[in-house]
Write an enzyme that holds these catalytic residues in place. Structure first.
Site, mmCIF file in Angstrom:
data_model
loop_
_atom_site.group_PDB
_atom_site.id
_atom_site.type_symbol
_atom_site.label_atom_id
_atom_site.label_comp_id
_atom_site.label_asym_id
_atom_site.label_seq_id
_atom_site.Cartn_x
_atom_site.Cartn_y
_atom_site.Cartn_z
ATOM 1 N N ARG A 15 0.836 -1.203 0.000
ATOM 2 C CA ARG A 15 0.000 0.000 0.000
ATOM 3 C C ARG A 15 0.873 1.257 0.000
ATOM 4 O O ARG A 15 2.067 1.216 0.274
ATOM 5 C CB ARG A 15 -0.913 0.005 1.234
ATOM 6 C CG ARG A 15 -2.005 -1.026 1.208
ATOM 7 C CD ARG A 15 -2.773 -1.090 2.519
ATOM 8 N NE ARG A 15 -1.993 -1.668 3.606
ATOM 9 C CZ ARG A 15 -2.422 -1.836 4.846
ATOM 10 N NH1 ARG A 15 -3.652 -1.444 5.169
ATOM 11 N NH2 ARG A 15 -1.653 -2.382 5.767
ATOM 12 N N LYS A 75 1.749 1.873 7.382
ATOM 13 C CA LYS A 75 2.073 1.070 8.558
ATOM 14 C C LYS A 75 3.009 1.838 9.487
ATOM 15 O O LYS A 75 3.634 2.821 9.110
ATOM 16 C CB LYS A 75 2.723 -0.252 8.148
ATOM 17 C CG LYS A 75 1.778 -1.208 7.457
ATOM 18 C CD LYS A 75 0.537 -1.529 8.291
ATOM 19 C CE LYS A 75 0.833 -2.371 9.512
ATOM 20 N NZ LYS A 75 -0.386 -2.612 10.325
ATOM 21 N N TYR A 94 -0.867 4.447 10.754
ATOM 22 C CA TYR A 94 -1.261 3.469 11.771
ATOM 23 C C TYR A 94 -0.055 3.225 12.675
ATOM 24 O O TYR A 94 1.049 2.959 12.184
ATOM 25 C CB TYR A 94 -1.665 2.136 11.127
ATOM 26 C CG TYR A 94 -2.982 2.153 10.404
ATOM 27 C CD1 TYR A 94 -4.166 2.384 11.084
ATOM 28 C CD2 TYR A 94 -3.054 1.905 9.032
ATOM 29 C CE1 TYR A 94 -5.387 2.386 10.416
ATOM 30 C CE2 TYR A 94 -4.264 1.898 8.361
ATOM 31 C CZ TYR A 94 -5.430 2.144 9.063
ATOM 32 O OH TYR A 94 -6.633 2.152 8.400
ATOM 33 N N HIS A 96 -0.643 1.559 16.255
ATOM 34 C CA HIS A 96 -0.962 0.413 17.122
ATOM 35 C C HIS A 96 0.083 0.278 18.233
ATOM 36 O O HIS A 96 0.639 -0.789 18.477
ATOM 37 C CB HIS A 96 -1.045 -0.878 16.303
ATOM 38 C CG HIS A 96 -2.124 -0.858 15.265
ATOM 39 N ND1 HIS A 96 -3.470 -0.845 15.574
ATOM 40 C CD2 HIS A 96 -2.060 -0.825 13.904
ATOM 41 C CE1 HIS A 96 -4.184 -0.817 14.460
ATOM 42 N NE2 HIS A 96 -3.361 -0.798 13.433
ATOM 43 N N GLU A 118 -5.619 4.824 13.810
ATOM 44 C CA GLU A 118 -6.557 3.916 14.478
ATOM 45 C C GLU A 118 -7.268 4.529 15.683
ATOM 46 O O GLU A 118 -8.241 3.960 16.187
ATOM 47 C CB GLU A 118 -5.861 2.616 14.900
ATOM 48 C CG GLU A 118 -4.906 2.739 16.068
ATOM 49 C CD GLU A 118 -3.498 3.156 15.660
ATOM 50 O OE1 GLU A 118 -2.601 3.142 16.531
ATOM 51 O OE2 GLU A 118 -3.281 3.491 14.469
ATOM 52 N N ASP A 270 -2.716 -7.017 15.197
ATOM 53 C CA ASP A 270 -1.903 -5.799 15.250
ATOM 54 C C ASP A 270 -2.185 -4.971 16.500
ATOM 55 O O ASP A 270 -1.504 -3.986 16.774
ATOM 56 C CB ASP A 270 -2.049 -4.944 13.980
ATOM 57 C CG ASP A 270 -3.487 -4.618 13.630
ATOM 58 O OD1 ASP A 270 -4.380 -4.919 14.442
ATOM 59 O OD2 ASP A 270 -3.709 -4.057 12.543
#
Length: 370
Positions: A15, A75, A94, A96, A118, A270
């Site tokens: 991505r 990511k 993101y 996490h 997120e 994740d």
């Protein structure tokens, strides 16, 4: 604002954080966009398309990080990117954090401003930047689970939808949120016998209304989970606690009551996973087996369908990116509660309580910085 888009380097992550269309929207508002060469190729976007949209190409990630005021990624940064992130630089991706302490501590050490996709949260509790990837991952969970039920891949050897005269597979979905709903849609469409478990009875009533007749709903509790897993063929973990670790709904001892070849897909991996025996895997090596139970725990499932995923993600992130670029992170967060909720780490201090609680770190109210 100067915006940088580096190429994703996580295993099989194809991505990209900004499409040529998104680039054009930012450029026409007076912003400068630097894109690392070939960053969009995995998603089907050429360097030429970015240049046509007004981007400036840079040869490597270091050049992108060095010049940008705001980094847009998909990511979380990986170890080789930690030292590229600068003090006061805005990183929008993101993260996490609650599932990986080294990342949290590394970002604290950089002094950067970390705004996590997120935890961008609306007043109704919905997570607009997590929803599109949860939709993809929920649908993929069934696609992958059906594949790994095949005998050559160590599954039970069951066709998800069965055939006339042979019962379909039993699919158990833990969590009736976005992941669970999308998983149920696909599993039901393939003809499986589907059960969704959730704590929220109001949500279960809604799902019972809108789902087809081969989808059933049950209130979630440990006793019922232990009973249901005994004859389930495919179990999907789709439980989310925003910004925090997922609860362990399936424990190590429960595997012994499952039939050999049962497949577990932990979409929550994740965020630490809701299945105790799950650990993050990659698209290159997606599964492992414990007690004859197949575990599929790929932490970036949507990365396998990057064209769909990139468009779905950037449709959601672009309006927020434009606001951040137009106003700067501080003013944007002052005026927009959703972006304010997305702030996790600011200039060395943790401002998202669930992240601080996960590792016993100091917590600072975000208001200090706004």
């Amino acid at each position: 604002m100067i915006i940088g888009v580096p190429k994703e380097i996580k295993n099989n992550e194809n991505r990209v954080a900004l499409t040529p269309a998104g680039t054009q929207e930012l450029v026409k508002r007076g912003h400068t966009v630097h894109v690392q060469s070939t960053a969009g190729v995995g998603s089907g976007f050429s360097d030429e398309q970015y240049v046509s949209a007004g981007a400036k190409l840079l040869p490597d990630a270091a050049s992108v990080f060095a010049i940008a005021e705001m980094i847009m990624k998909v990511k979380e940064p990986v170890e080789q990117e930690y030292n590229l992130i600068r003090k006061d630089q805005l990183v929008f991706t993101y993260f996490h954090f609650a599932s990986y302490e080294p990342l949290a501590k590394a970002m604290i050490a950089t002094g950067a401003v970390c705004l996590a996709y997120e935890t961008v949260e609306r007043i109704d509790g919905s997570l607009p930047l997590l929803i599109p990837m949860s939709e993809v991952a929920g649908r993929m969970a069934i696609q992958e689970g059906a594949k790994y039920l095949e005998k050559p891949l160590k599954g039970r050897g069951i066709l998800l939808g069965g055939v006339p005269g042979v019962r379909p597979a039993k699919v158990l979905i833990l969590g009736g949120g976005v992941v669970g709903t999308n998983a149920a849609k696909i599993a039901a469409g393939m003809g499986a016998d589907v059960t969704i478990m959730d704590l929220n009875i109001t949500r279960l009533r809604y799902l019972d209304d809108v789902m087809p007749k081969n989808v059933h709903t049950i209130v979630s509790n440990e006793y019922t989970i232990r009973e249901m897993i005994k004859d389930s063929d495919l179990i999907i973990g789709g439980v989310l606690v925003p910004g925090a670790k997922a609860p362990k709904l399936i424990t190590r001892d429960m595997l012994k009551s499952m039939r050999p070849g049962t497949v577990l897909v932990d979409v929550a991996v994740d965020q630490g996973g809701c299945i105790e025996t799950c650990r993050p895997t990659t698209h290159e090596d997606p599964t492992f087996i414990i007690d004859d139970v197949v575990h599929y725990c790929v932490a970036n499932m949507p990365g396998a369908v990057p064209y769909t995923s990139t468009l779905a993600l950037t449709n959601a992130t672009l309006p927020y990116a434009i606001r951040l670029a137009n106003q700067g992170w501080k003013k944007a967060a002052q005026e927009n509660m959703e972006l304010r909720n997305g702030l996790n780490v600011i200039q060395g201090e943790v401002v998202y309580k669930a992240v601080a609680d996960a590792f016993g770190l100091g917590y600072t109210d975000v208001k200090k910085f706004l």
